[in-house]
Scaffold this motif. Structure first.
Motif, PDB file in Angstrom:
ATOM      1  N   GLN A  43      30.584 -23.328   2.231  1.00 31.93           N
ATOM      2  CA  GLN A  43      30.925 -23.613   3.633  1.00 31.93           C
ATOM      3  C   GLN A  43      31.006 -25.120   3.873  1.00 31.93           C
ATOM      4  O   GLN A  43      31.891 -25.599   4.570  1.00 31.93           O
ATOM      5  N   GLY A  44      30.080 -25.846   3.258  1.00 37.04           N
ATOM      6  CA  GLY A  44      30.049 -27.302   3.408  1.00 37.04           C
ATOM      7  C   GLY A  44      31.289 -27.966   2.835  1.00 37.04           C
ATOM      8  O   GLY A  44      31.847 -28.885   3.443  1.00 37.04           O
ATOM      9  N   GLU A  45      31.724 -27.476   1.672  1.00 38.39           N
ATOM     10  CA  GLU A  45      32.919 -28.065   1.031  1.00 38.39           C
ATOM     11  C   GLU A  45      34.175 -27.814   1.871  1.00 38.39           C
ATOM     12  O   GLU A  45      34.980 -28.716   2.076  1.00 38.39           O
ATOM     13  N   LEU A  46      34.288 -26.579   2.361  1.00 39.64           N
ATOM     14  CA  LEU A  46      35.447 -26.261   3.202  1.00 39.64           C
ATOM     15  C   LEU A  46      35.413 -27.099   4.492  1.00 39.64           C
ATOM     16  O   LEU A  46      36.450 -27.649   4.909  1.00 39.64           O
ATOM     17  N   ALA A  47      34.219 -27.207   5.060  1.00 43.07           N
ATOM     18  CA  ALA A  47      34.066 -27.990   6.301  1.00 43.07           C
ATOM     19  C   ALA A  47      34.517 -29.431   6.072  1.00 43.07           C
ATOM     20  O   ALA A  47      35.230 -30.003   6.905  1.00 43.07           O
ATOM     21  N   LYS A  48      34.138 -29.988   4.935  1.00 44.02           N
ATOM     22  CA  LYS A  48      34.495 -31.372   4.618  1.00 44.02           C
ATOM     23  C   LYS A  48      36.013 -31.516   4.443  1.00 44.02           C
ATOM     24  O   LYS A  48      36.617 -32.478   4.908  1.00 44.02           O
ATOM     25  N   LYS A  49      36.609 -30.529   3.788  1.00 45.36           N
ATOM     26  CA  LYS A  49      38.059 -30.575   3.535  1.00 45.36           C
ATOM     27  C   LYS A  49      38.873 -30.568   4.827  1.00 45.36           C
ATOM     28  O   LYS A  49      39.910 -31.202   4.908  1.00 45.36           O
ATOM     29  N   ILE A  50      38.389 -29.795   5.823  1.00 43.18           N
ATOM     30  CA  ILE A  50      39.181 -29.675   7.054  1.00 43.18           C
ATOM     31  C   ILE A  50      38.613 -30.527   8.207  1.00 43.18           C
ATOM     32  O   ILE A  50      39.116 -30.467   9.325  1.00 43.18           O
ATOM     33  N   GLY A  51      37.570 -31.283   7.909  1.00 42.35           N
ATOM     34  CA  GLY A  51      37.049 -32.247   8.898  1.00 42.35           C
ATOM     35  C   GLY A  51      36.297 -31.646  10.063  1.00 42.35           C
ATOM     36  O   GLY A  51      36.457 -32.078  11.209  1.00 42.35           O
ATOM     37  N   VAL A  52      35.486 -30.616   9.775  1.00 43.37           N
ATOM     38  CA  VAL A  52      34.626 -30.032  10.826  1.00 43.37           C
ATOM     39  C   VAL A  52      33.192 -29.940  10.279  1.00 43.37           C
ATOM     40  O   VAL A  52      32.949 -30.258   9.117  1.00 43.37           O
ATOM     41  N   THR A  53      32.267 -29.478  11.126  1.00 40.51           N
ATOM     42  CA  THR A  53      30.883 -29.317  10.658  1.00 40.51           C
ATOM     43  C   THR A  53      30.731 -27.929  10.009  1.00 40.51           C
ATOM     44  O   THR A  53      31.527 -27.029  10.269  1.00 40.51           O
ATOM     45  N   ARG A  54      29.687 -27.785   9.207  1.00 38.70           N
ATOM     46  CA  ARG A  54      29.440 -26.512   8.527  1.00 38.70           C
ATOM     47  C   ARG A  54      29.205 -25.395   9.538  1.00 38.70           C
ATOM     48  O   ARG A  54      29.608 -24.248   9.329  1.00 38.70           O
ATOM     49  N   GLN A  55      28.557 -25.766  10.662  1.00 41.31           N
ATOM     50  CA  GLN A  55      28.273 -24.782  11.704  1.00 41.31           C
ATOM     51  C   GLN A  55      29.568 -24.163  12.254  1.00 41.31           C
ATOM     52  O   GLN A  55      29.602 -22.987  12.611  1.00 41.31           O
ATOM     53  N   THR A  56      30.631 -24.963  12.292  1.00 42.31           N
ATOM     54  CA  THR A  56      31.932 -24.449  12.773  1.00 42.31           C
ATOM     55  C   THR A  56      32.459 -23.384  11.812  1.00 42.31           C
ATOM     56  O   THR A  56      32.989 -22.354  12.245  1.00 42.31           O
ATOM     57  N   ILE A  57      32.287 -23.613  10.508  1.00 41.44           N
ATOM     58  CA  ILE A  57      32.728 -22.620   9.511  1.00 41.44           C
ATOM     59  C   ILE A  57      31.893 -21.345   9.668  1.00 41.44           C
ATOM     60  O   ILE A  57      32.432 -20.230   9.606  1.00 41.44           O
ATOM     61  N   VAL A  58      30.580 -21.513   9.897  1.00 45.70           N
ATOM     62  CA  VAL A  58      29.696 -20.357  10.075  1.00 45.70           C
ATOM     63  C   VAL A  58      30.189 -19.503  11.245  1.00 45.70           C
ATOM     64  O   VAL A  58      30.382 -18.283  11.101  1.00 45.70           O
TER      65      VAL A  58
END
Lengths: 160, 68
Positions: free
Chosen positions: B17-32
């Motif tokens: 989740q953290g890696e995807l969040a970093k790739k798209i420029g959001v926080t991990r909580q947003t991916i969650v």
């Protein structure tokens, strides 16, 4: 964590300002009573600790605000109105949306609370004689309540 | 309502989740919350996600009728 810190600091800022204003008004009122002949003498203790707390908190908040403005300026997507206050989280689009929702909740609460506070003066008509602190602290409680509602709403919506 | 395949695609591409969040420029909580379906992303964010997974948006985000 940053949100908790800014809300606590802002709350302390309002409380210290209310205490400072109360101290000033209380002493000025004694001079007024003395001048009008209602009292013959009075004694007061004047301390500068509250003023120092106020200045320190103001400096910390200004530094935090400048730091936030500097950091967010690098984020080309973020708009200035999204991070104008350190309480506003603009780390991503969801945070901006949640900030908007939390601000809406806080605004509703401030409107209702101000209404009650204004009405409460009817129950303390002698506030200027016996409860000099009342107007300062109730006024300070309005933004404090708003901040607390903002913090709680933000955290609840953010955890969903 | 909008359902999405972000969790499935993230597993396929072996991303945290953290890696995807970093790739798209959001926080991990947003991916969650995106994976839980409690957050509807903006068009820009959806396009960024589609770009990462190299799939068309409509294959990742699917509109479903609300159940009564």
């Amino acid at each position: 964590m940053r949100l908790y810190i800014t809300v606590i600091l802002r709350t302390l800022l309002y409380i210290s300002l209310a205490i400072m204003v109360y101290d000033f008004v209380r002493i000025e009122q004694q001079f007024e009573l003395l001048g009008r002949g209602y009292i013959d003498s009075f004694s007061v203790n004047v301390g500068n600790q509250v003023g120092q707390v106020f200045i320190v908190i103001t400096i910390i908040l200004v530094i935090m605000n400048v730091f936030q403005l500097f950091v967010m300026k690098r984020n080309k997507r973020a708009k200035v109105e999204d991070y104008i206050l350190p309480e506003y989280d603009a780390s991503d689009e969801r945070s901006v949306e949640i900030t908007g929702k939390a601000v809406r909740f806080a605004f509703v609460f401030i409107l209702l609370y101000s209404f009650l506070i204004l009405g409460s003066y009817m129950f303390v008509p002698n506030y200027f004689l016996d409860f000099v602190w009342y107007p300062m602290f109730t006024t300070a409680s309005i933004p404090i309540i708003g901040l607390i509602v903002y913090l709680i709403s933000f955290k609840i919506i953010y955890s969903r | 309502m909008l359902v999405n395949r972000v969790k499935e695609l993230r597993a396929k591409y072996n991303l945290t989740q953290g890696e995807l969040a970093k790739k798209i420029g959001v926080t991990r909580q947003t991916i969650v919350s995106l994976e839980k379906g409690s957050y509807t992303p903006s068009l820009l964010l959806a396009m960024n996600i589609a770009e990462v997974f190299n799939e068309p948006i409509e294959k990742i985000f699917i509109k479903r009728e609300e159940e009564e």
